[in-house]
Design a protein around this motif. Structure first.
Motif, mmCIF file in Angstrom:
data_model
loop_
_atom_site.group_PDB
_atom_site.id
_atom_site.type_symbol
_atom_site.label_atom_id
_atom_site.label_comp_id
_atom_site.label_asym_id
_atom_site.label_seq_id
_atom_site.Cartn_x
_atom_site.Cartn_y
_atom_site.Cartn_z
ATOM 1 N N PHE A 116 -6.612 6.090 -1.819
ATOM 2 C CA PHE A 116 -7.870 6.500 -2.432
ATOM 3 C C PHE A 116 -7.855 7.976 -2.800
ATOM 4 N N ILE A 117 -7.235 8.794 -1.953
ATOM 5 C CA ILE A 117 -7.190 10.236 -2.203
ATOM 6 C C ILE A 117 -6.159 10.582 -3.275
ATOM 7 N N SER A 118 -5.042 9.840 -3.298
ATOM 8 C CA SER A 118 -3.932 10.176 -4.191
ATOM 9 C C SER A 118 -4.290 9.992 -5.654
ATOM 10 N N LEU A 119 -5.102 8.962 -5.977
ATOM 11 C CA LEU A 119 -5.394 8.683 -7.384
ATOM 12 C C LEU A 119 -6.103 9.838 -8.071
ATOM 13 N N PRO A 120 -7.208 10.371 -7.517
ATOM 14 C CA PRO A 120 -7.842 11.514 -8.201
ATOM 15 C C PRO A 120 -6.928 12.734 -8.261
ATOM 16 N N LEU A 121 -6.131 12.962 -7.221
ATOM 17 C CA LEU A 121 -5.197 14.088 -7.256
ATOM 18 C C LEU A 121 -4.147 13.885 -8.331
ATOM 19 N N TYR A 122 -3.668 12.648 -8.469
ATOM 20 C CA TYR A 122 -2.683 12.327 -9.494
ATOM 21 C C TYR A 122 -3.244 12.605 -10.886
ATOM 22 N N LYS A 123 -4.510 12.219 -11.113
ATOM 23 C CA LYS A 123 -5.134 12.447 -12.409
ATOM 24 C C LYS A 123 -5.381 13.940 -12.667
ATOM 25 N N CYS A 175 -2.813 4.076 4.935
ATOM 26 C CA CYS A 175 -2.335 3.986 3.557
ATOM 27 C C CYS A 175 -3.473 3.781 2.566
ATOM 28 N N VAL A 176 -4.515 3.058 2.984
ATOM 29 C CA VAL A 176 -5.682 2.893 2.107
ATOM 30 C C VAL A 176 -6.344 4.249 1.840
ATOM 31 N N ILE A 177 -6.508 5.034 2.890
ATOM 32 C CA ILE A 177 -7.109 6.362 2.730
ATOM 33 C C ILE A 177 -6.248 7.232 1.820
ATOM 34 N N VAL A 178 -4.928 7.220 2.065
ATOM 35 C CA VAL A 178 -4.018 8.012 1.237
ATOM 36 C C VAL A 178 -4.085 7.555 -0.219
ATOM 37 N N LEU A 204 0.821 -1.202 0.000
ATOM 38 C CA LEU A 204 0.000 0.000 0.000
ATOM 39 C C LEU A 204 0.863 1.264 0.000
ATOM 40 N N ILE A 205 1.950 1.241 0.768
ATOM 41 C CA ILE A 205 2.856 2.386 0.770
ATOM 42 C C ILE A 205 3.422 2.607 -0.624
ATOM 43 N N ASN A 206 3.698 1.515 -1.306
ATOM 44 C CA ASN A 206 4.223 1.611 -2.670
ATOM 45 C C ASN A 206 3.183 2.192 -3.618
ATOM 46 N N ARG A 207 1.981 1.617 -3.623
ATOM 47 C CA ARG A 207 0.947 2.044 -4.561
ATOM 48 C C ARG A 207 0.373 3.413 -4.226
ATOM 49 N N SER A 208 0.344 3.774 -2.960
ATOM 50 C CA SER A 208 -0.221 5.064 -2.584
ATOM 51 C C SER A 208 0.705 6.225 -2.926
ATOM 52 N N GLY A 209 1.960 5.927 -3.255
ATOM 53 C CA GLY A 209 2.909 6.985 -3.589
ATOM 54 C C GLY A 209 3.792 7.404 -2.430
ATOM 55 N N ILE A 210 3.531 6.873 -1.227
ATOM 56 C CA ILE A 210 4.319 7.269 -0.061
ATOM 57 C C ILE A 210 5.771 6.822 -0.213
ATOM 58 N N ALA A 211 5.973 5.566 -0.609
ATOM 59 C CA ALA A 211 7.338 5.061 -0.776
ATOM 60 C C ALA A 211 8.057 5.827 -1.872
ATOM 61 N N ARG A 212 7.337 6.156 -2.944
ATOM 62 C CA ARG A 212 7.948 6.909 -4.038
ATOM 63 C C ARG A 212 8.444 8.267 -3.553
ATOM 64 N N ARG A 213 7.655 8.933 -2.771
ATOM 65 C CA ARG A 213 8.026 10.265 -2.307
ATOM 66 C C ARG A 213 9.156 10.210 -1.280
ATOM 67 N N ALA A 240 3.373 8.824 8.614
ATOM 68 C CA ALA A 240 3.139 7.398 8.850
ATOM 69 C C ALA A 240 4.176 6.838 9.816
ATOM 70 N N ILE A 241 5.446 7.245 9.644
ATOM 71 C CA ILE A 241 6.504 6.806 10.560
ATOM 72 C C ILE A 241 6.193 7.282 11.981
ATOM 73 N N GLY A 242 5.840 8.571 12.084
ATOM 74 C CA GLY A 242 5.514 9.115 13.397
ATOM 75 C C GLY A 242 4.306 8.447 14.018
ATOM 76 N N LEU A 243 3.316 8.110 13.188
ATOM 77 C CA LEU A 243 2.107 7.458 13.686
ATOM 78 C C LEU A 243 2.437 6.103 14.305
ATOM 79 N N VAL A 244 3.248 5.316 13.595
ATOM 80 C CA VAL A 244 3.613 3.990 14.103
ATOM 81 C C VAL A 244 4.397 4.112 15.408
ATOM 82 N N LEU A 245 5.422 4.942 15.396
ATOM 83 C CA LEU A 245 6.278 5.059 16.576
ATOM 84 C C LEU A 245 5.524 5.656 17.762
ATOM 85 N N TRP A 246 4.711 6.682 17.502
ATOM 86 C CA TRP A 246 3.946 7.292 18.586
ATOM 87 C C TRP A 246 2.991 6.280 19.207
#
Length: 453
Positions: A258-265, A253-256, A73-82, A227-233
């Motif tokens: 879902f939101i990232s795809l329309p923004l990407y387009k 990551c699911v929420i991110v 999910l991190i990969n597909r949502s764009g988080i890992a890319r960024r 996301a890192i802060g969320l896990v550690l906190w």
């Protein structure tokens, strides 16, 4: 009648030959388990029962599918890319910068996923094509992803640290804190090794160091840092367990996604991205996903889990049989006979290293930690420091043949054959072994950040 020990030796030699012929390691270990069970007169239903117990009662395995899904999910949502964009913006001006950025991205990703295999699979599938396009050798690129994944169980959060703490009754939060500096040193040492390799081979496309680009990519990667802060906190404050943390991160990551795809387009896809100044990253992966794509993403994670979980389970059964053979008592007596502080410490490290070459870190921890930790404590090794030493050694086993789990994962996601990766793992092994001995000799690296120290 042939002596049972002779038959066990013959079976061990036979399965070793099978491995050398290319038989999958799961089948190799499985054949050994079945063969030795027959020799010892153990009913085969015990194997089935043990496998079932691993899947139903194995605490670490309960979280594994969620952590692997988190990686996808991190990969597909764009988080890992960024996150990788940020690492490349910081390091792209150095020879081999993309390789070093891959290792840095592994460190950042590990702070979210807590899994070595998920780290290797995600970073390998994402950055391996870009490294090859950037002029890096495909074998080196795949080996880099495999080596980078070793920090997945050292940089917190880490499931193996939780298992170790449970087995030895140590505070999980202390173990997490103790892994921060050694994990950072592992990443730094591997970066240095990558730099030397790339410098000698003139690999990589250099970009100018731009503080503005670093700032922009840092802003773009804020979701990853969140996301890192969320896990550690959540883990450090006790709001949720690591397994629950994985579930929370999956939901985030699911929420991110879902939101990232329309923004990407809306931004015109890859055309809306910064691809100036010969940027190696070509945005081959669409950011975000629709609800209809979620089942296919989940299925991919399930397939990886289906490969790893049986391998881990049969390794645990193998450890149980080794216990029946008296391996635990033999190891305990051998280490105790060494005597002094350094003799016990280095003997324990050697045992962990050898076992890590043929077994996964979970069964190595389950069988060896309760044996070696009390002995080390008796000669004066600080328990938290020994935990870090033990698990850094176990993590190195992820890239040591013949087992080398990360090598299998990297081979699977990149298409580079397993045995072709081995040459380029050697520099990373040297780097990691150097860090391992430094951590063993300098206790402050593991204990400096602990409270009341």
């Amino acid at each position: 009648m042939t002596d049972p020990s002779t038959l066990v030796t013959l079976i061990s030699i036979a399965v070793t030959l099978l491995f050398m012929l290319g038989v999958p390691v799961f089948l190799v270990i499985g054949y050994w388990v079945i063969g030795v069970s027959f020799v010892l007169g153990m009913p085969l239903q015990n194997i089935g029962g043990a496998l079932a117990d691993v899947f139903t009662d194995g605490f670490a395995l309960l979280a594994m599918p969620l952590f692997i899904l988190t990686g996808d999910l991190i990969n597909r949502s764009g988080i890992a890319r960024r996150l990788s964009d940020f690492a490349y913006a910081c390091l792209g001006w150095i020879r081999g910068g993309l390789a070093m950025a891959s290792l840095g991205a592994c460190g950042l990703f590990a702070a979210i996923s807590g899994s070595n295999s998920a780290t290797t699979a995600t970073i390998g599938s994402m950055l391996h094509p870009e490294m090859v396009k950037g002029g890096y050798d495909e074998r080196f690129s795949a080996a880099t992803a495999a080596a980078g994944g070793t920090v997945g169980i050292i940089i917190p959060p880490s499931i193996i640290f939780i298992v170790y703490g449970f087995l030895l009754n140590l505070p999980i939060s202390d173990l997490f804190v103790a892994g921060i500096i050694p994990g950072a040193l592992m990443v730094g040492a591997m970066m240095f090794a990558a730099f030397l390799i790339c410098f000698s081979n003139k690999w990589g496309i250099l970009i100018a160091l731009s503080p503005m680009r670093v700032f922009k990519t840092a802003i773009g990667a804020w979701l990853g840092f969140f996301a890192i802060g969320l896990v550690l906190w959540g883990i450090y404050t006790g709001k949720f367990s690591p397994t629950e943390a994985a579930g929370v991160t999956v939901g985030f990551c699911v929420i991110v996604g879902f939101i990232s795809l329309p923004l990407y387009k809306m931004m015109g896809g890859a055309k809306g991205r910064d691809v100036s100044e010969k940027r190696v990253s070509e945005m081959l992966v669409v950011e975000g996903f629709s609800p209809l794509e979620l089942p296919s993403i989940t299925m991919r994670s399930a397939q990886i889990t289906g490969i790893l979980a049986p391998l881990i389970a049969v390794s645990v059964v193998m450890q149980q049989i080794l216990s029946v053979l008296g391996a635990q008592e033999l190891i305990g007596n051998f280490v105790t006979s060494m005597g002094g502080y350094y003799a016990v410490l280095f003997t324990s490290m050697a045992i962990v290293f050898v076992c890590g070459m043929v077994l996964e870190s979970l069964p190595v921890t389950i069988i060896l930690a309760p044996i070696l930790a009390p002995i080390a404590h008796e000669v004066g090794v600080e328990p938290v420091q020994f935990a870090v030493i033990f698990l850094v050694g176990a993590s190195i086993g992820f890239i040591t043949p013949p087992y080398g789990l990360n090598l299998y994962v990297a081979s699977g996601v990149t298409g580079v054959p397993y045995f072709r990766l081995l040459r380029y793992t050697v520099p990373y092994l040297v780097a990691l072994l150097s860090v391992w001995f430094i951590v063993a000799l300098v206790p402050e690296l593991s204990t400096a950040l602990l409270p009341n120290r």
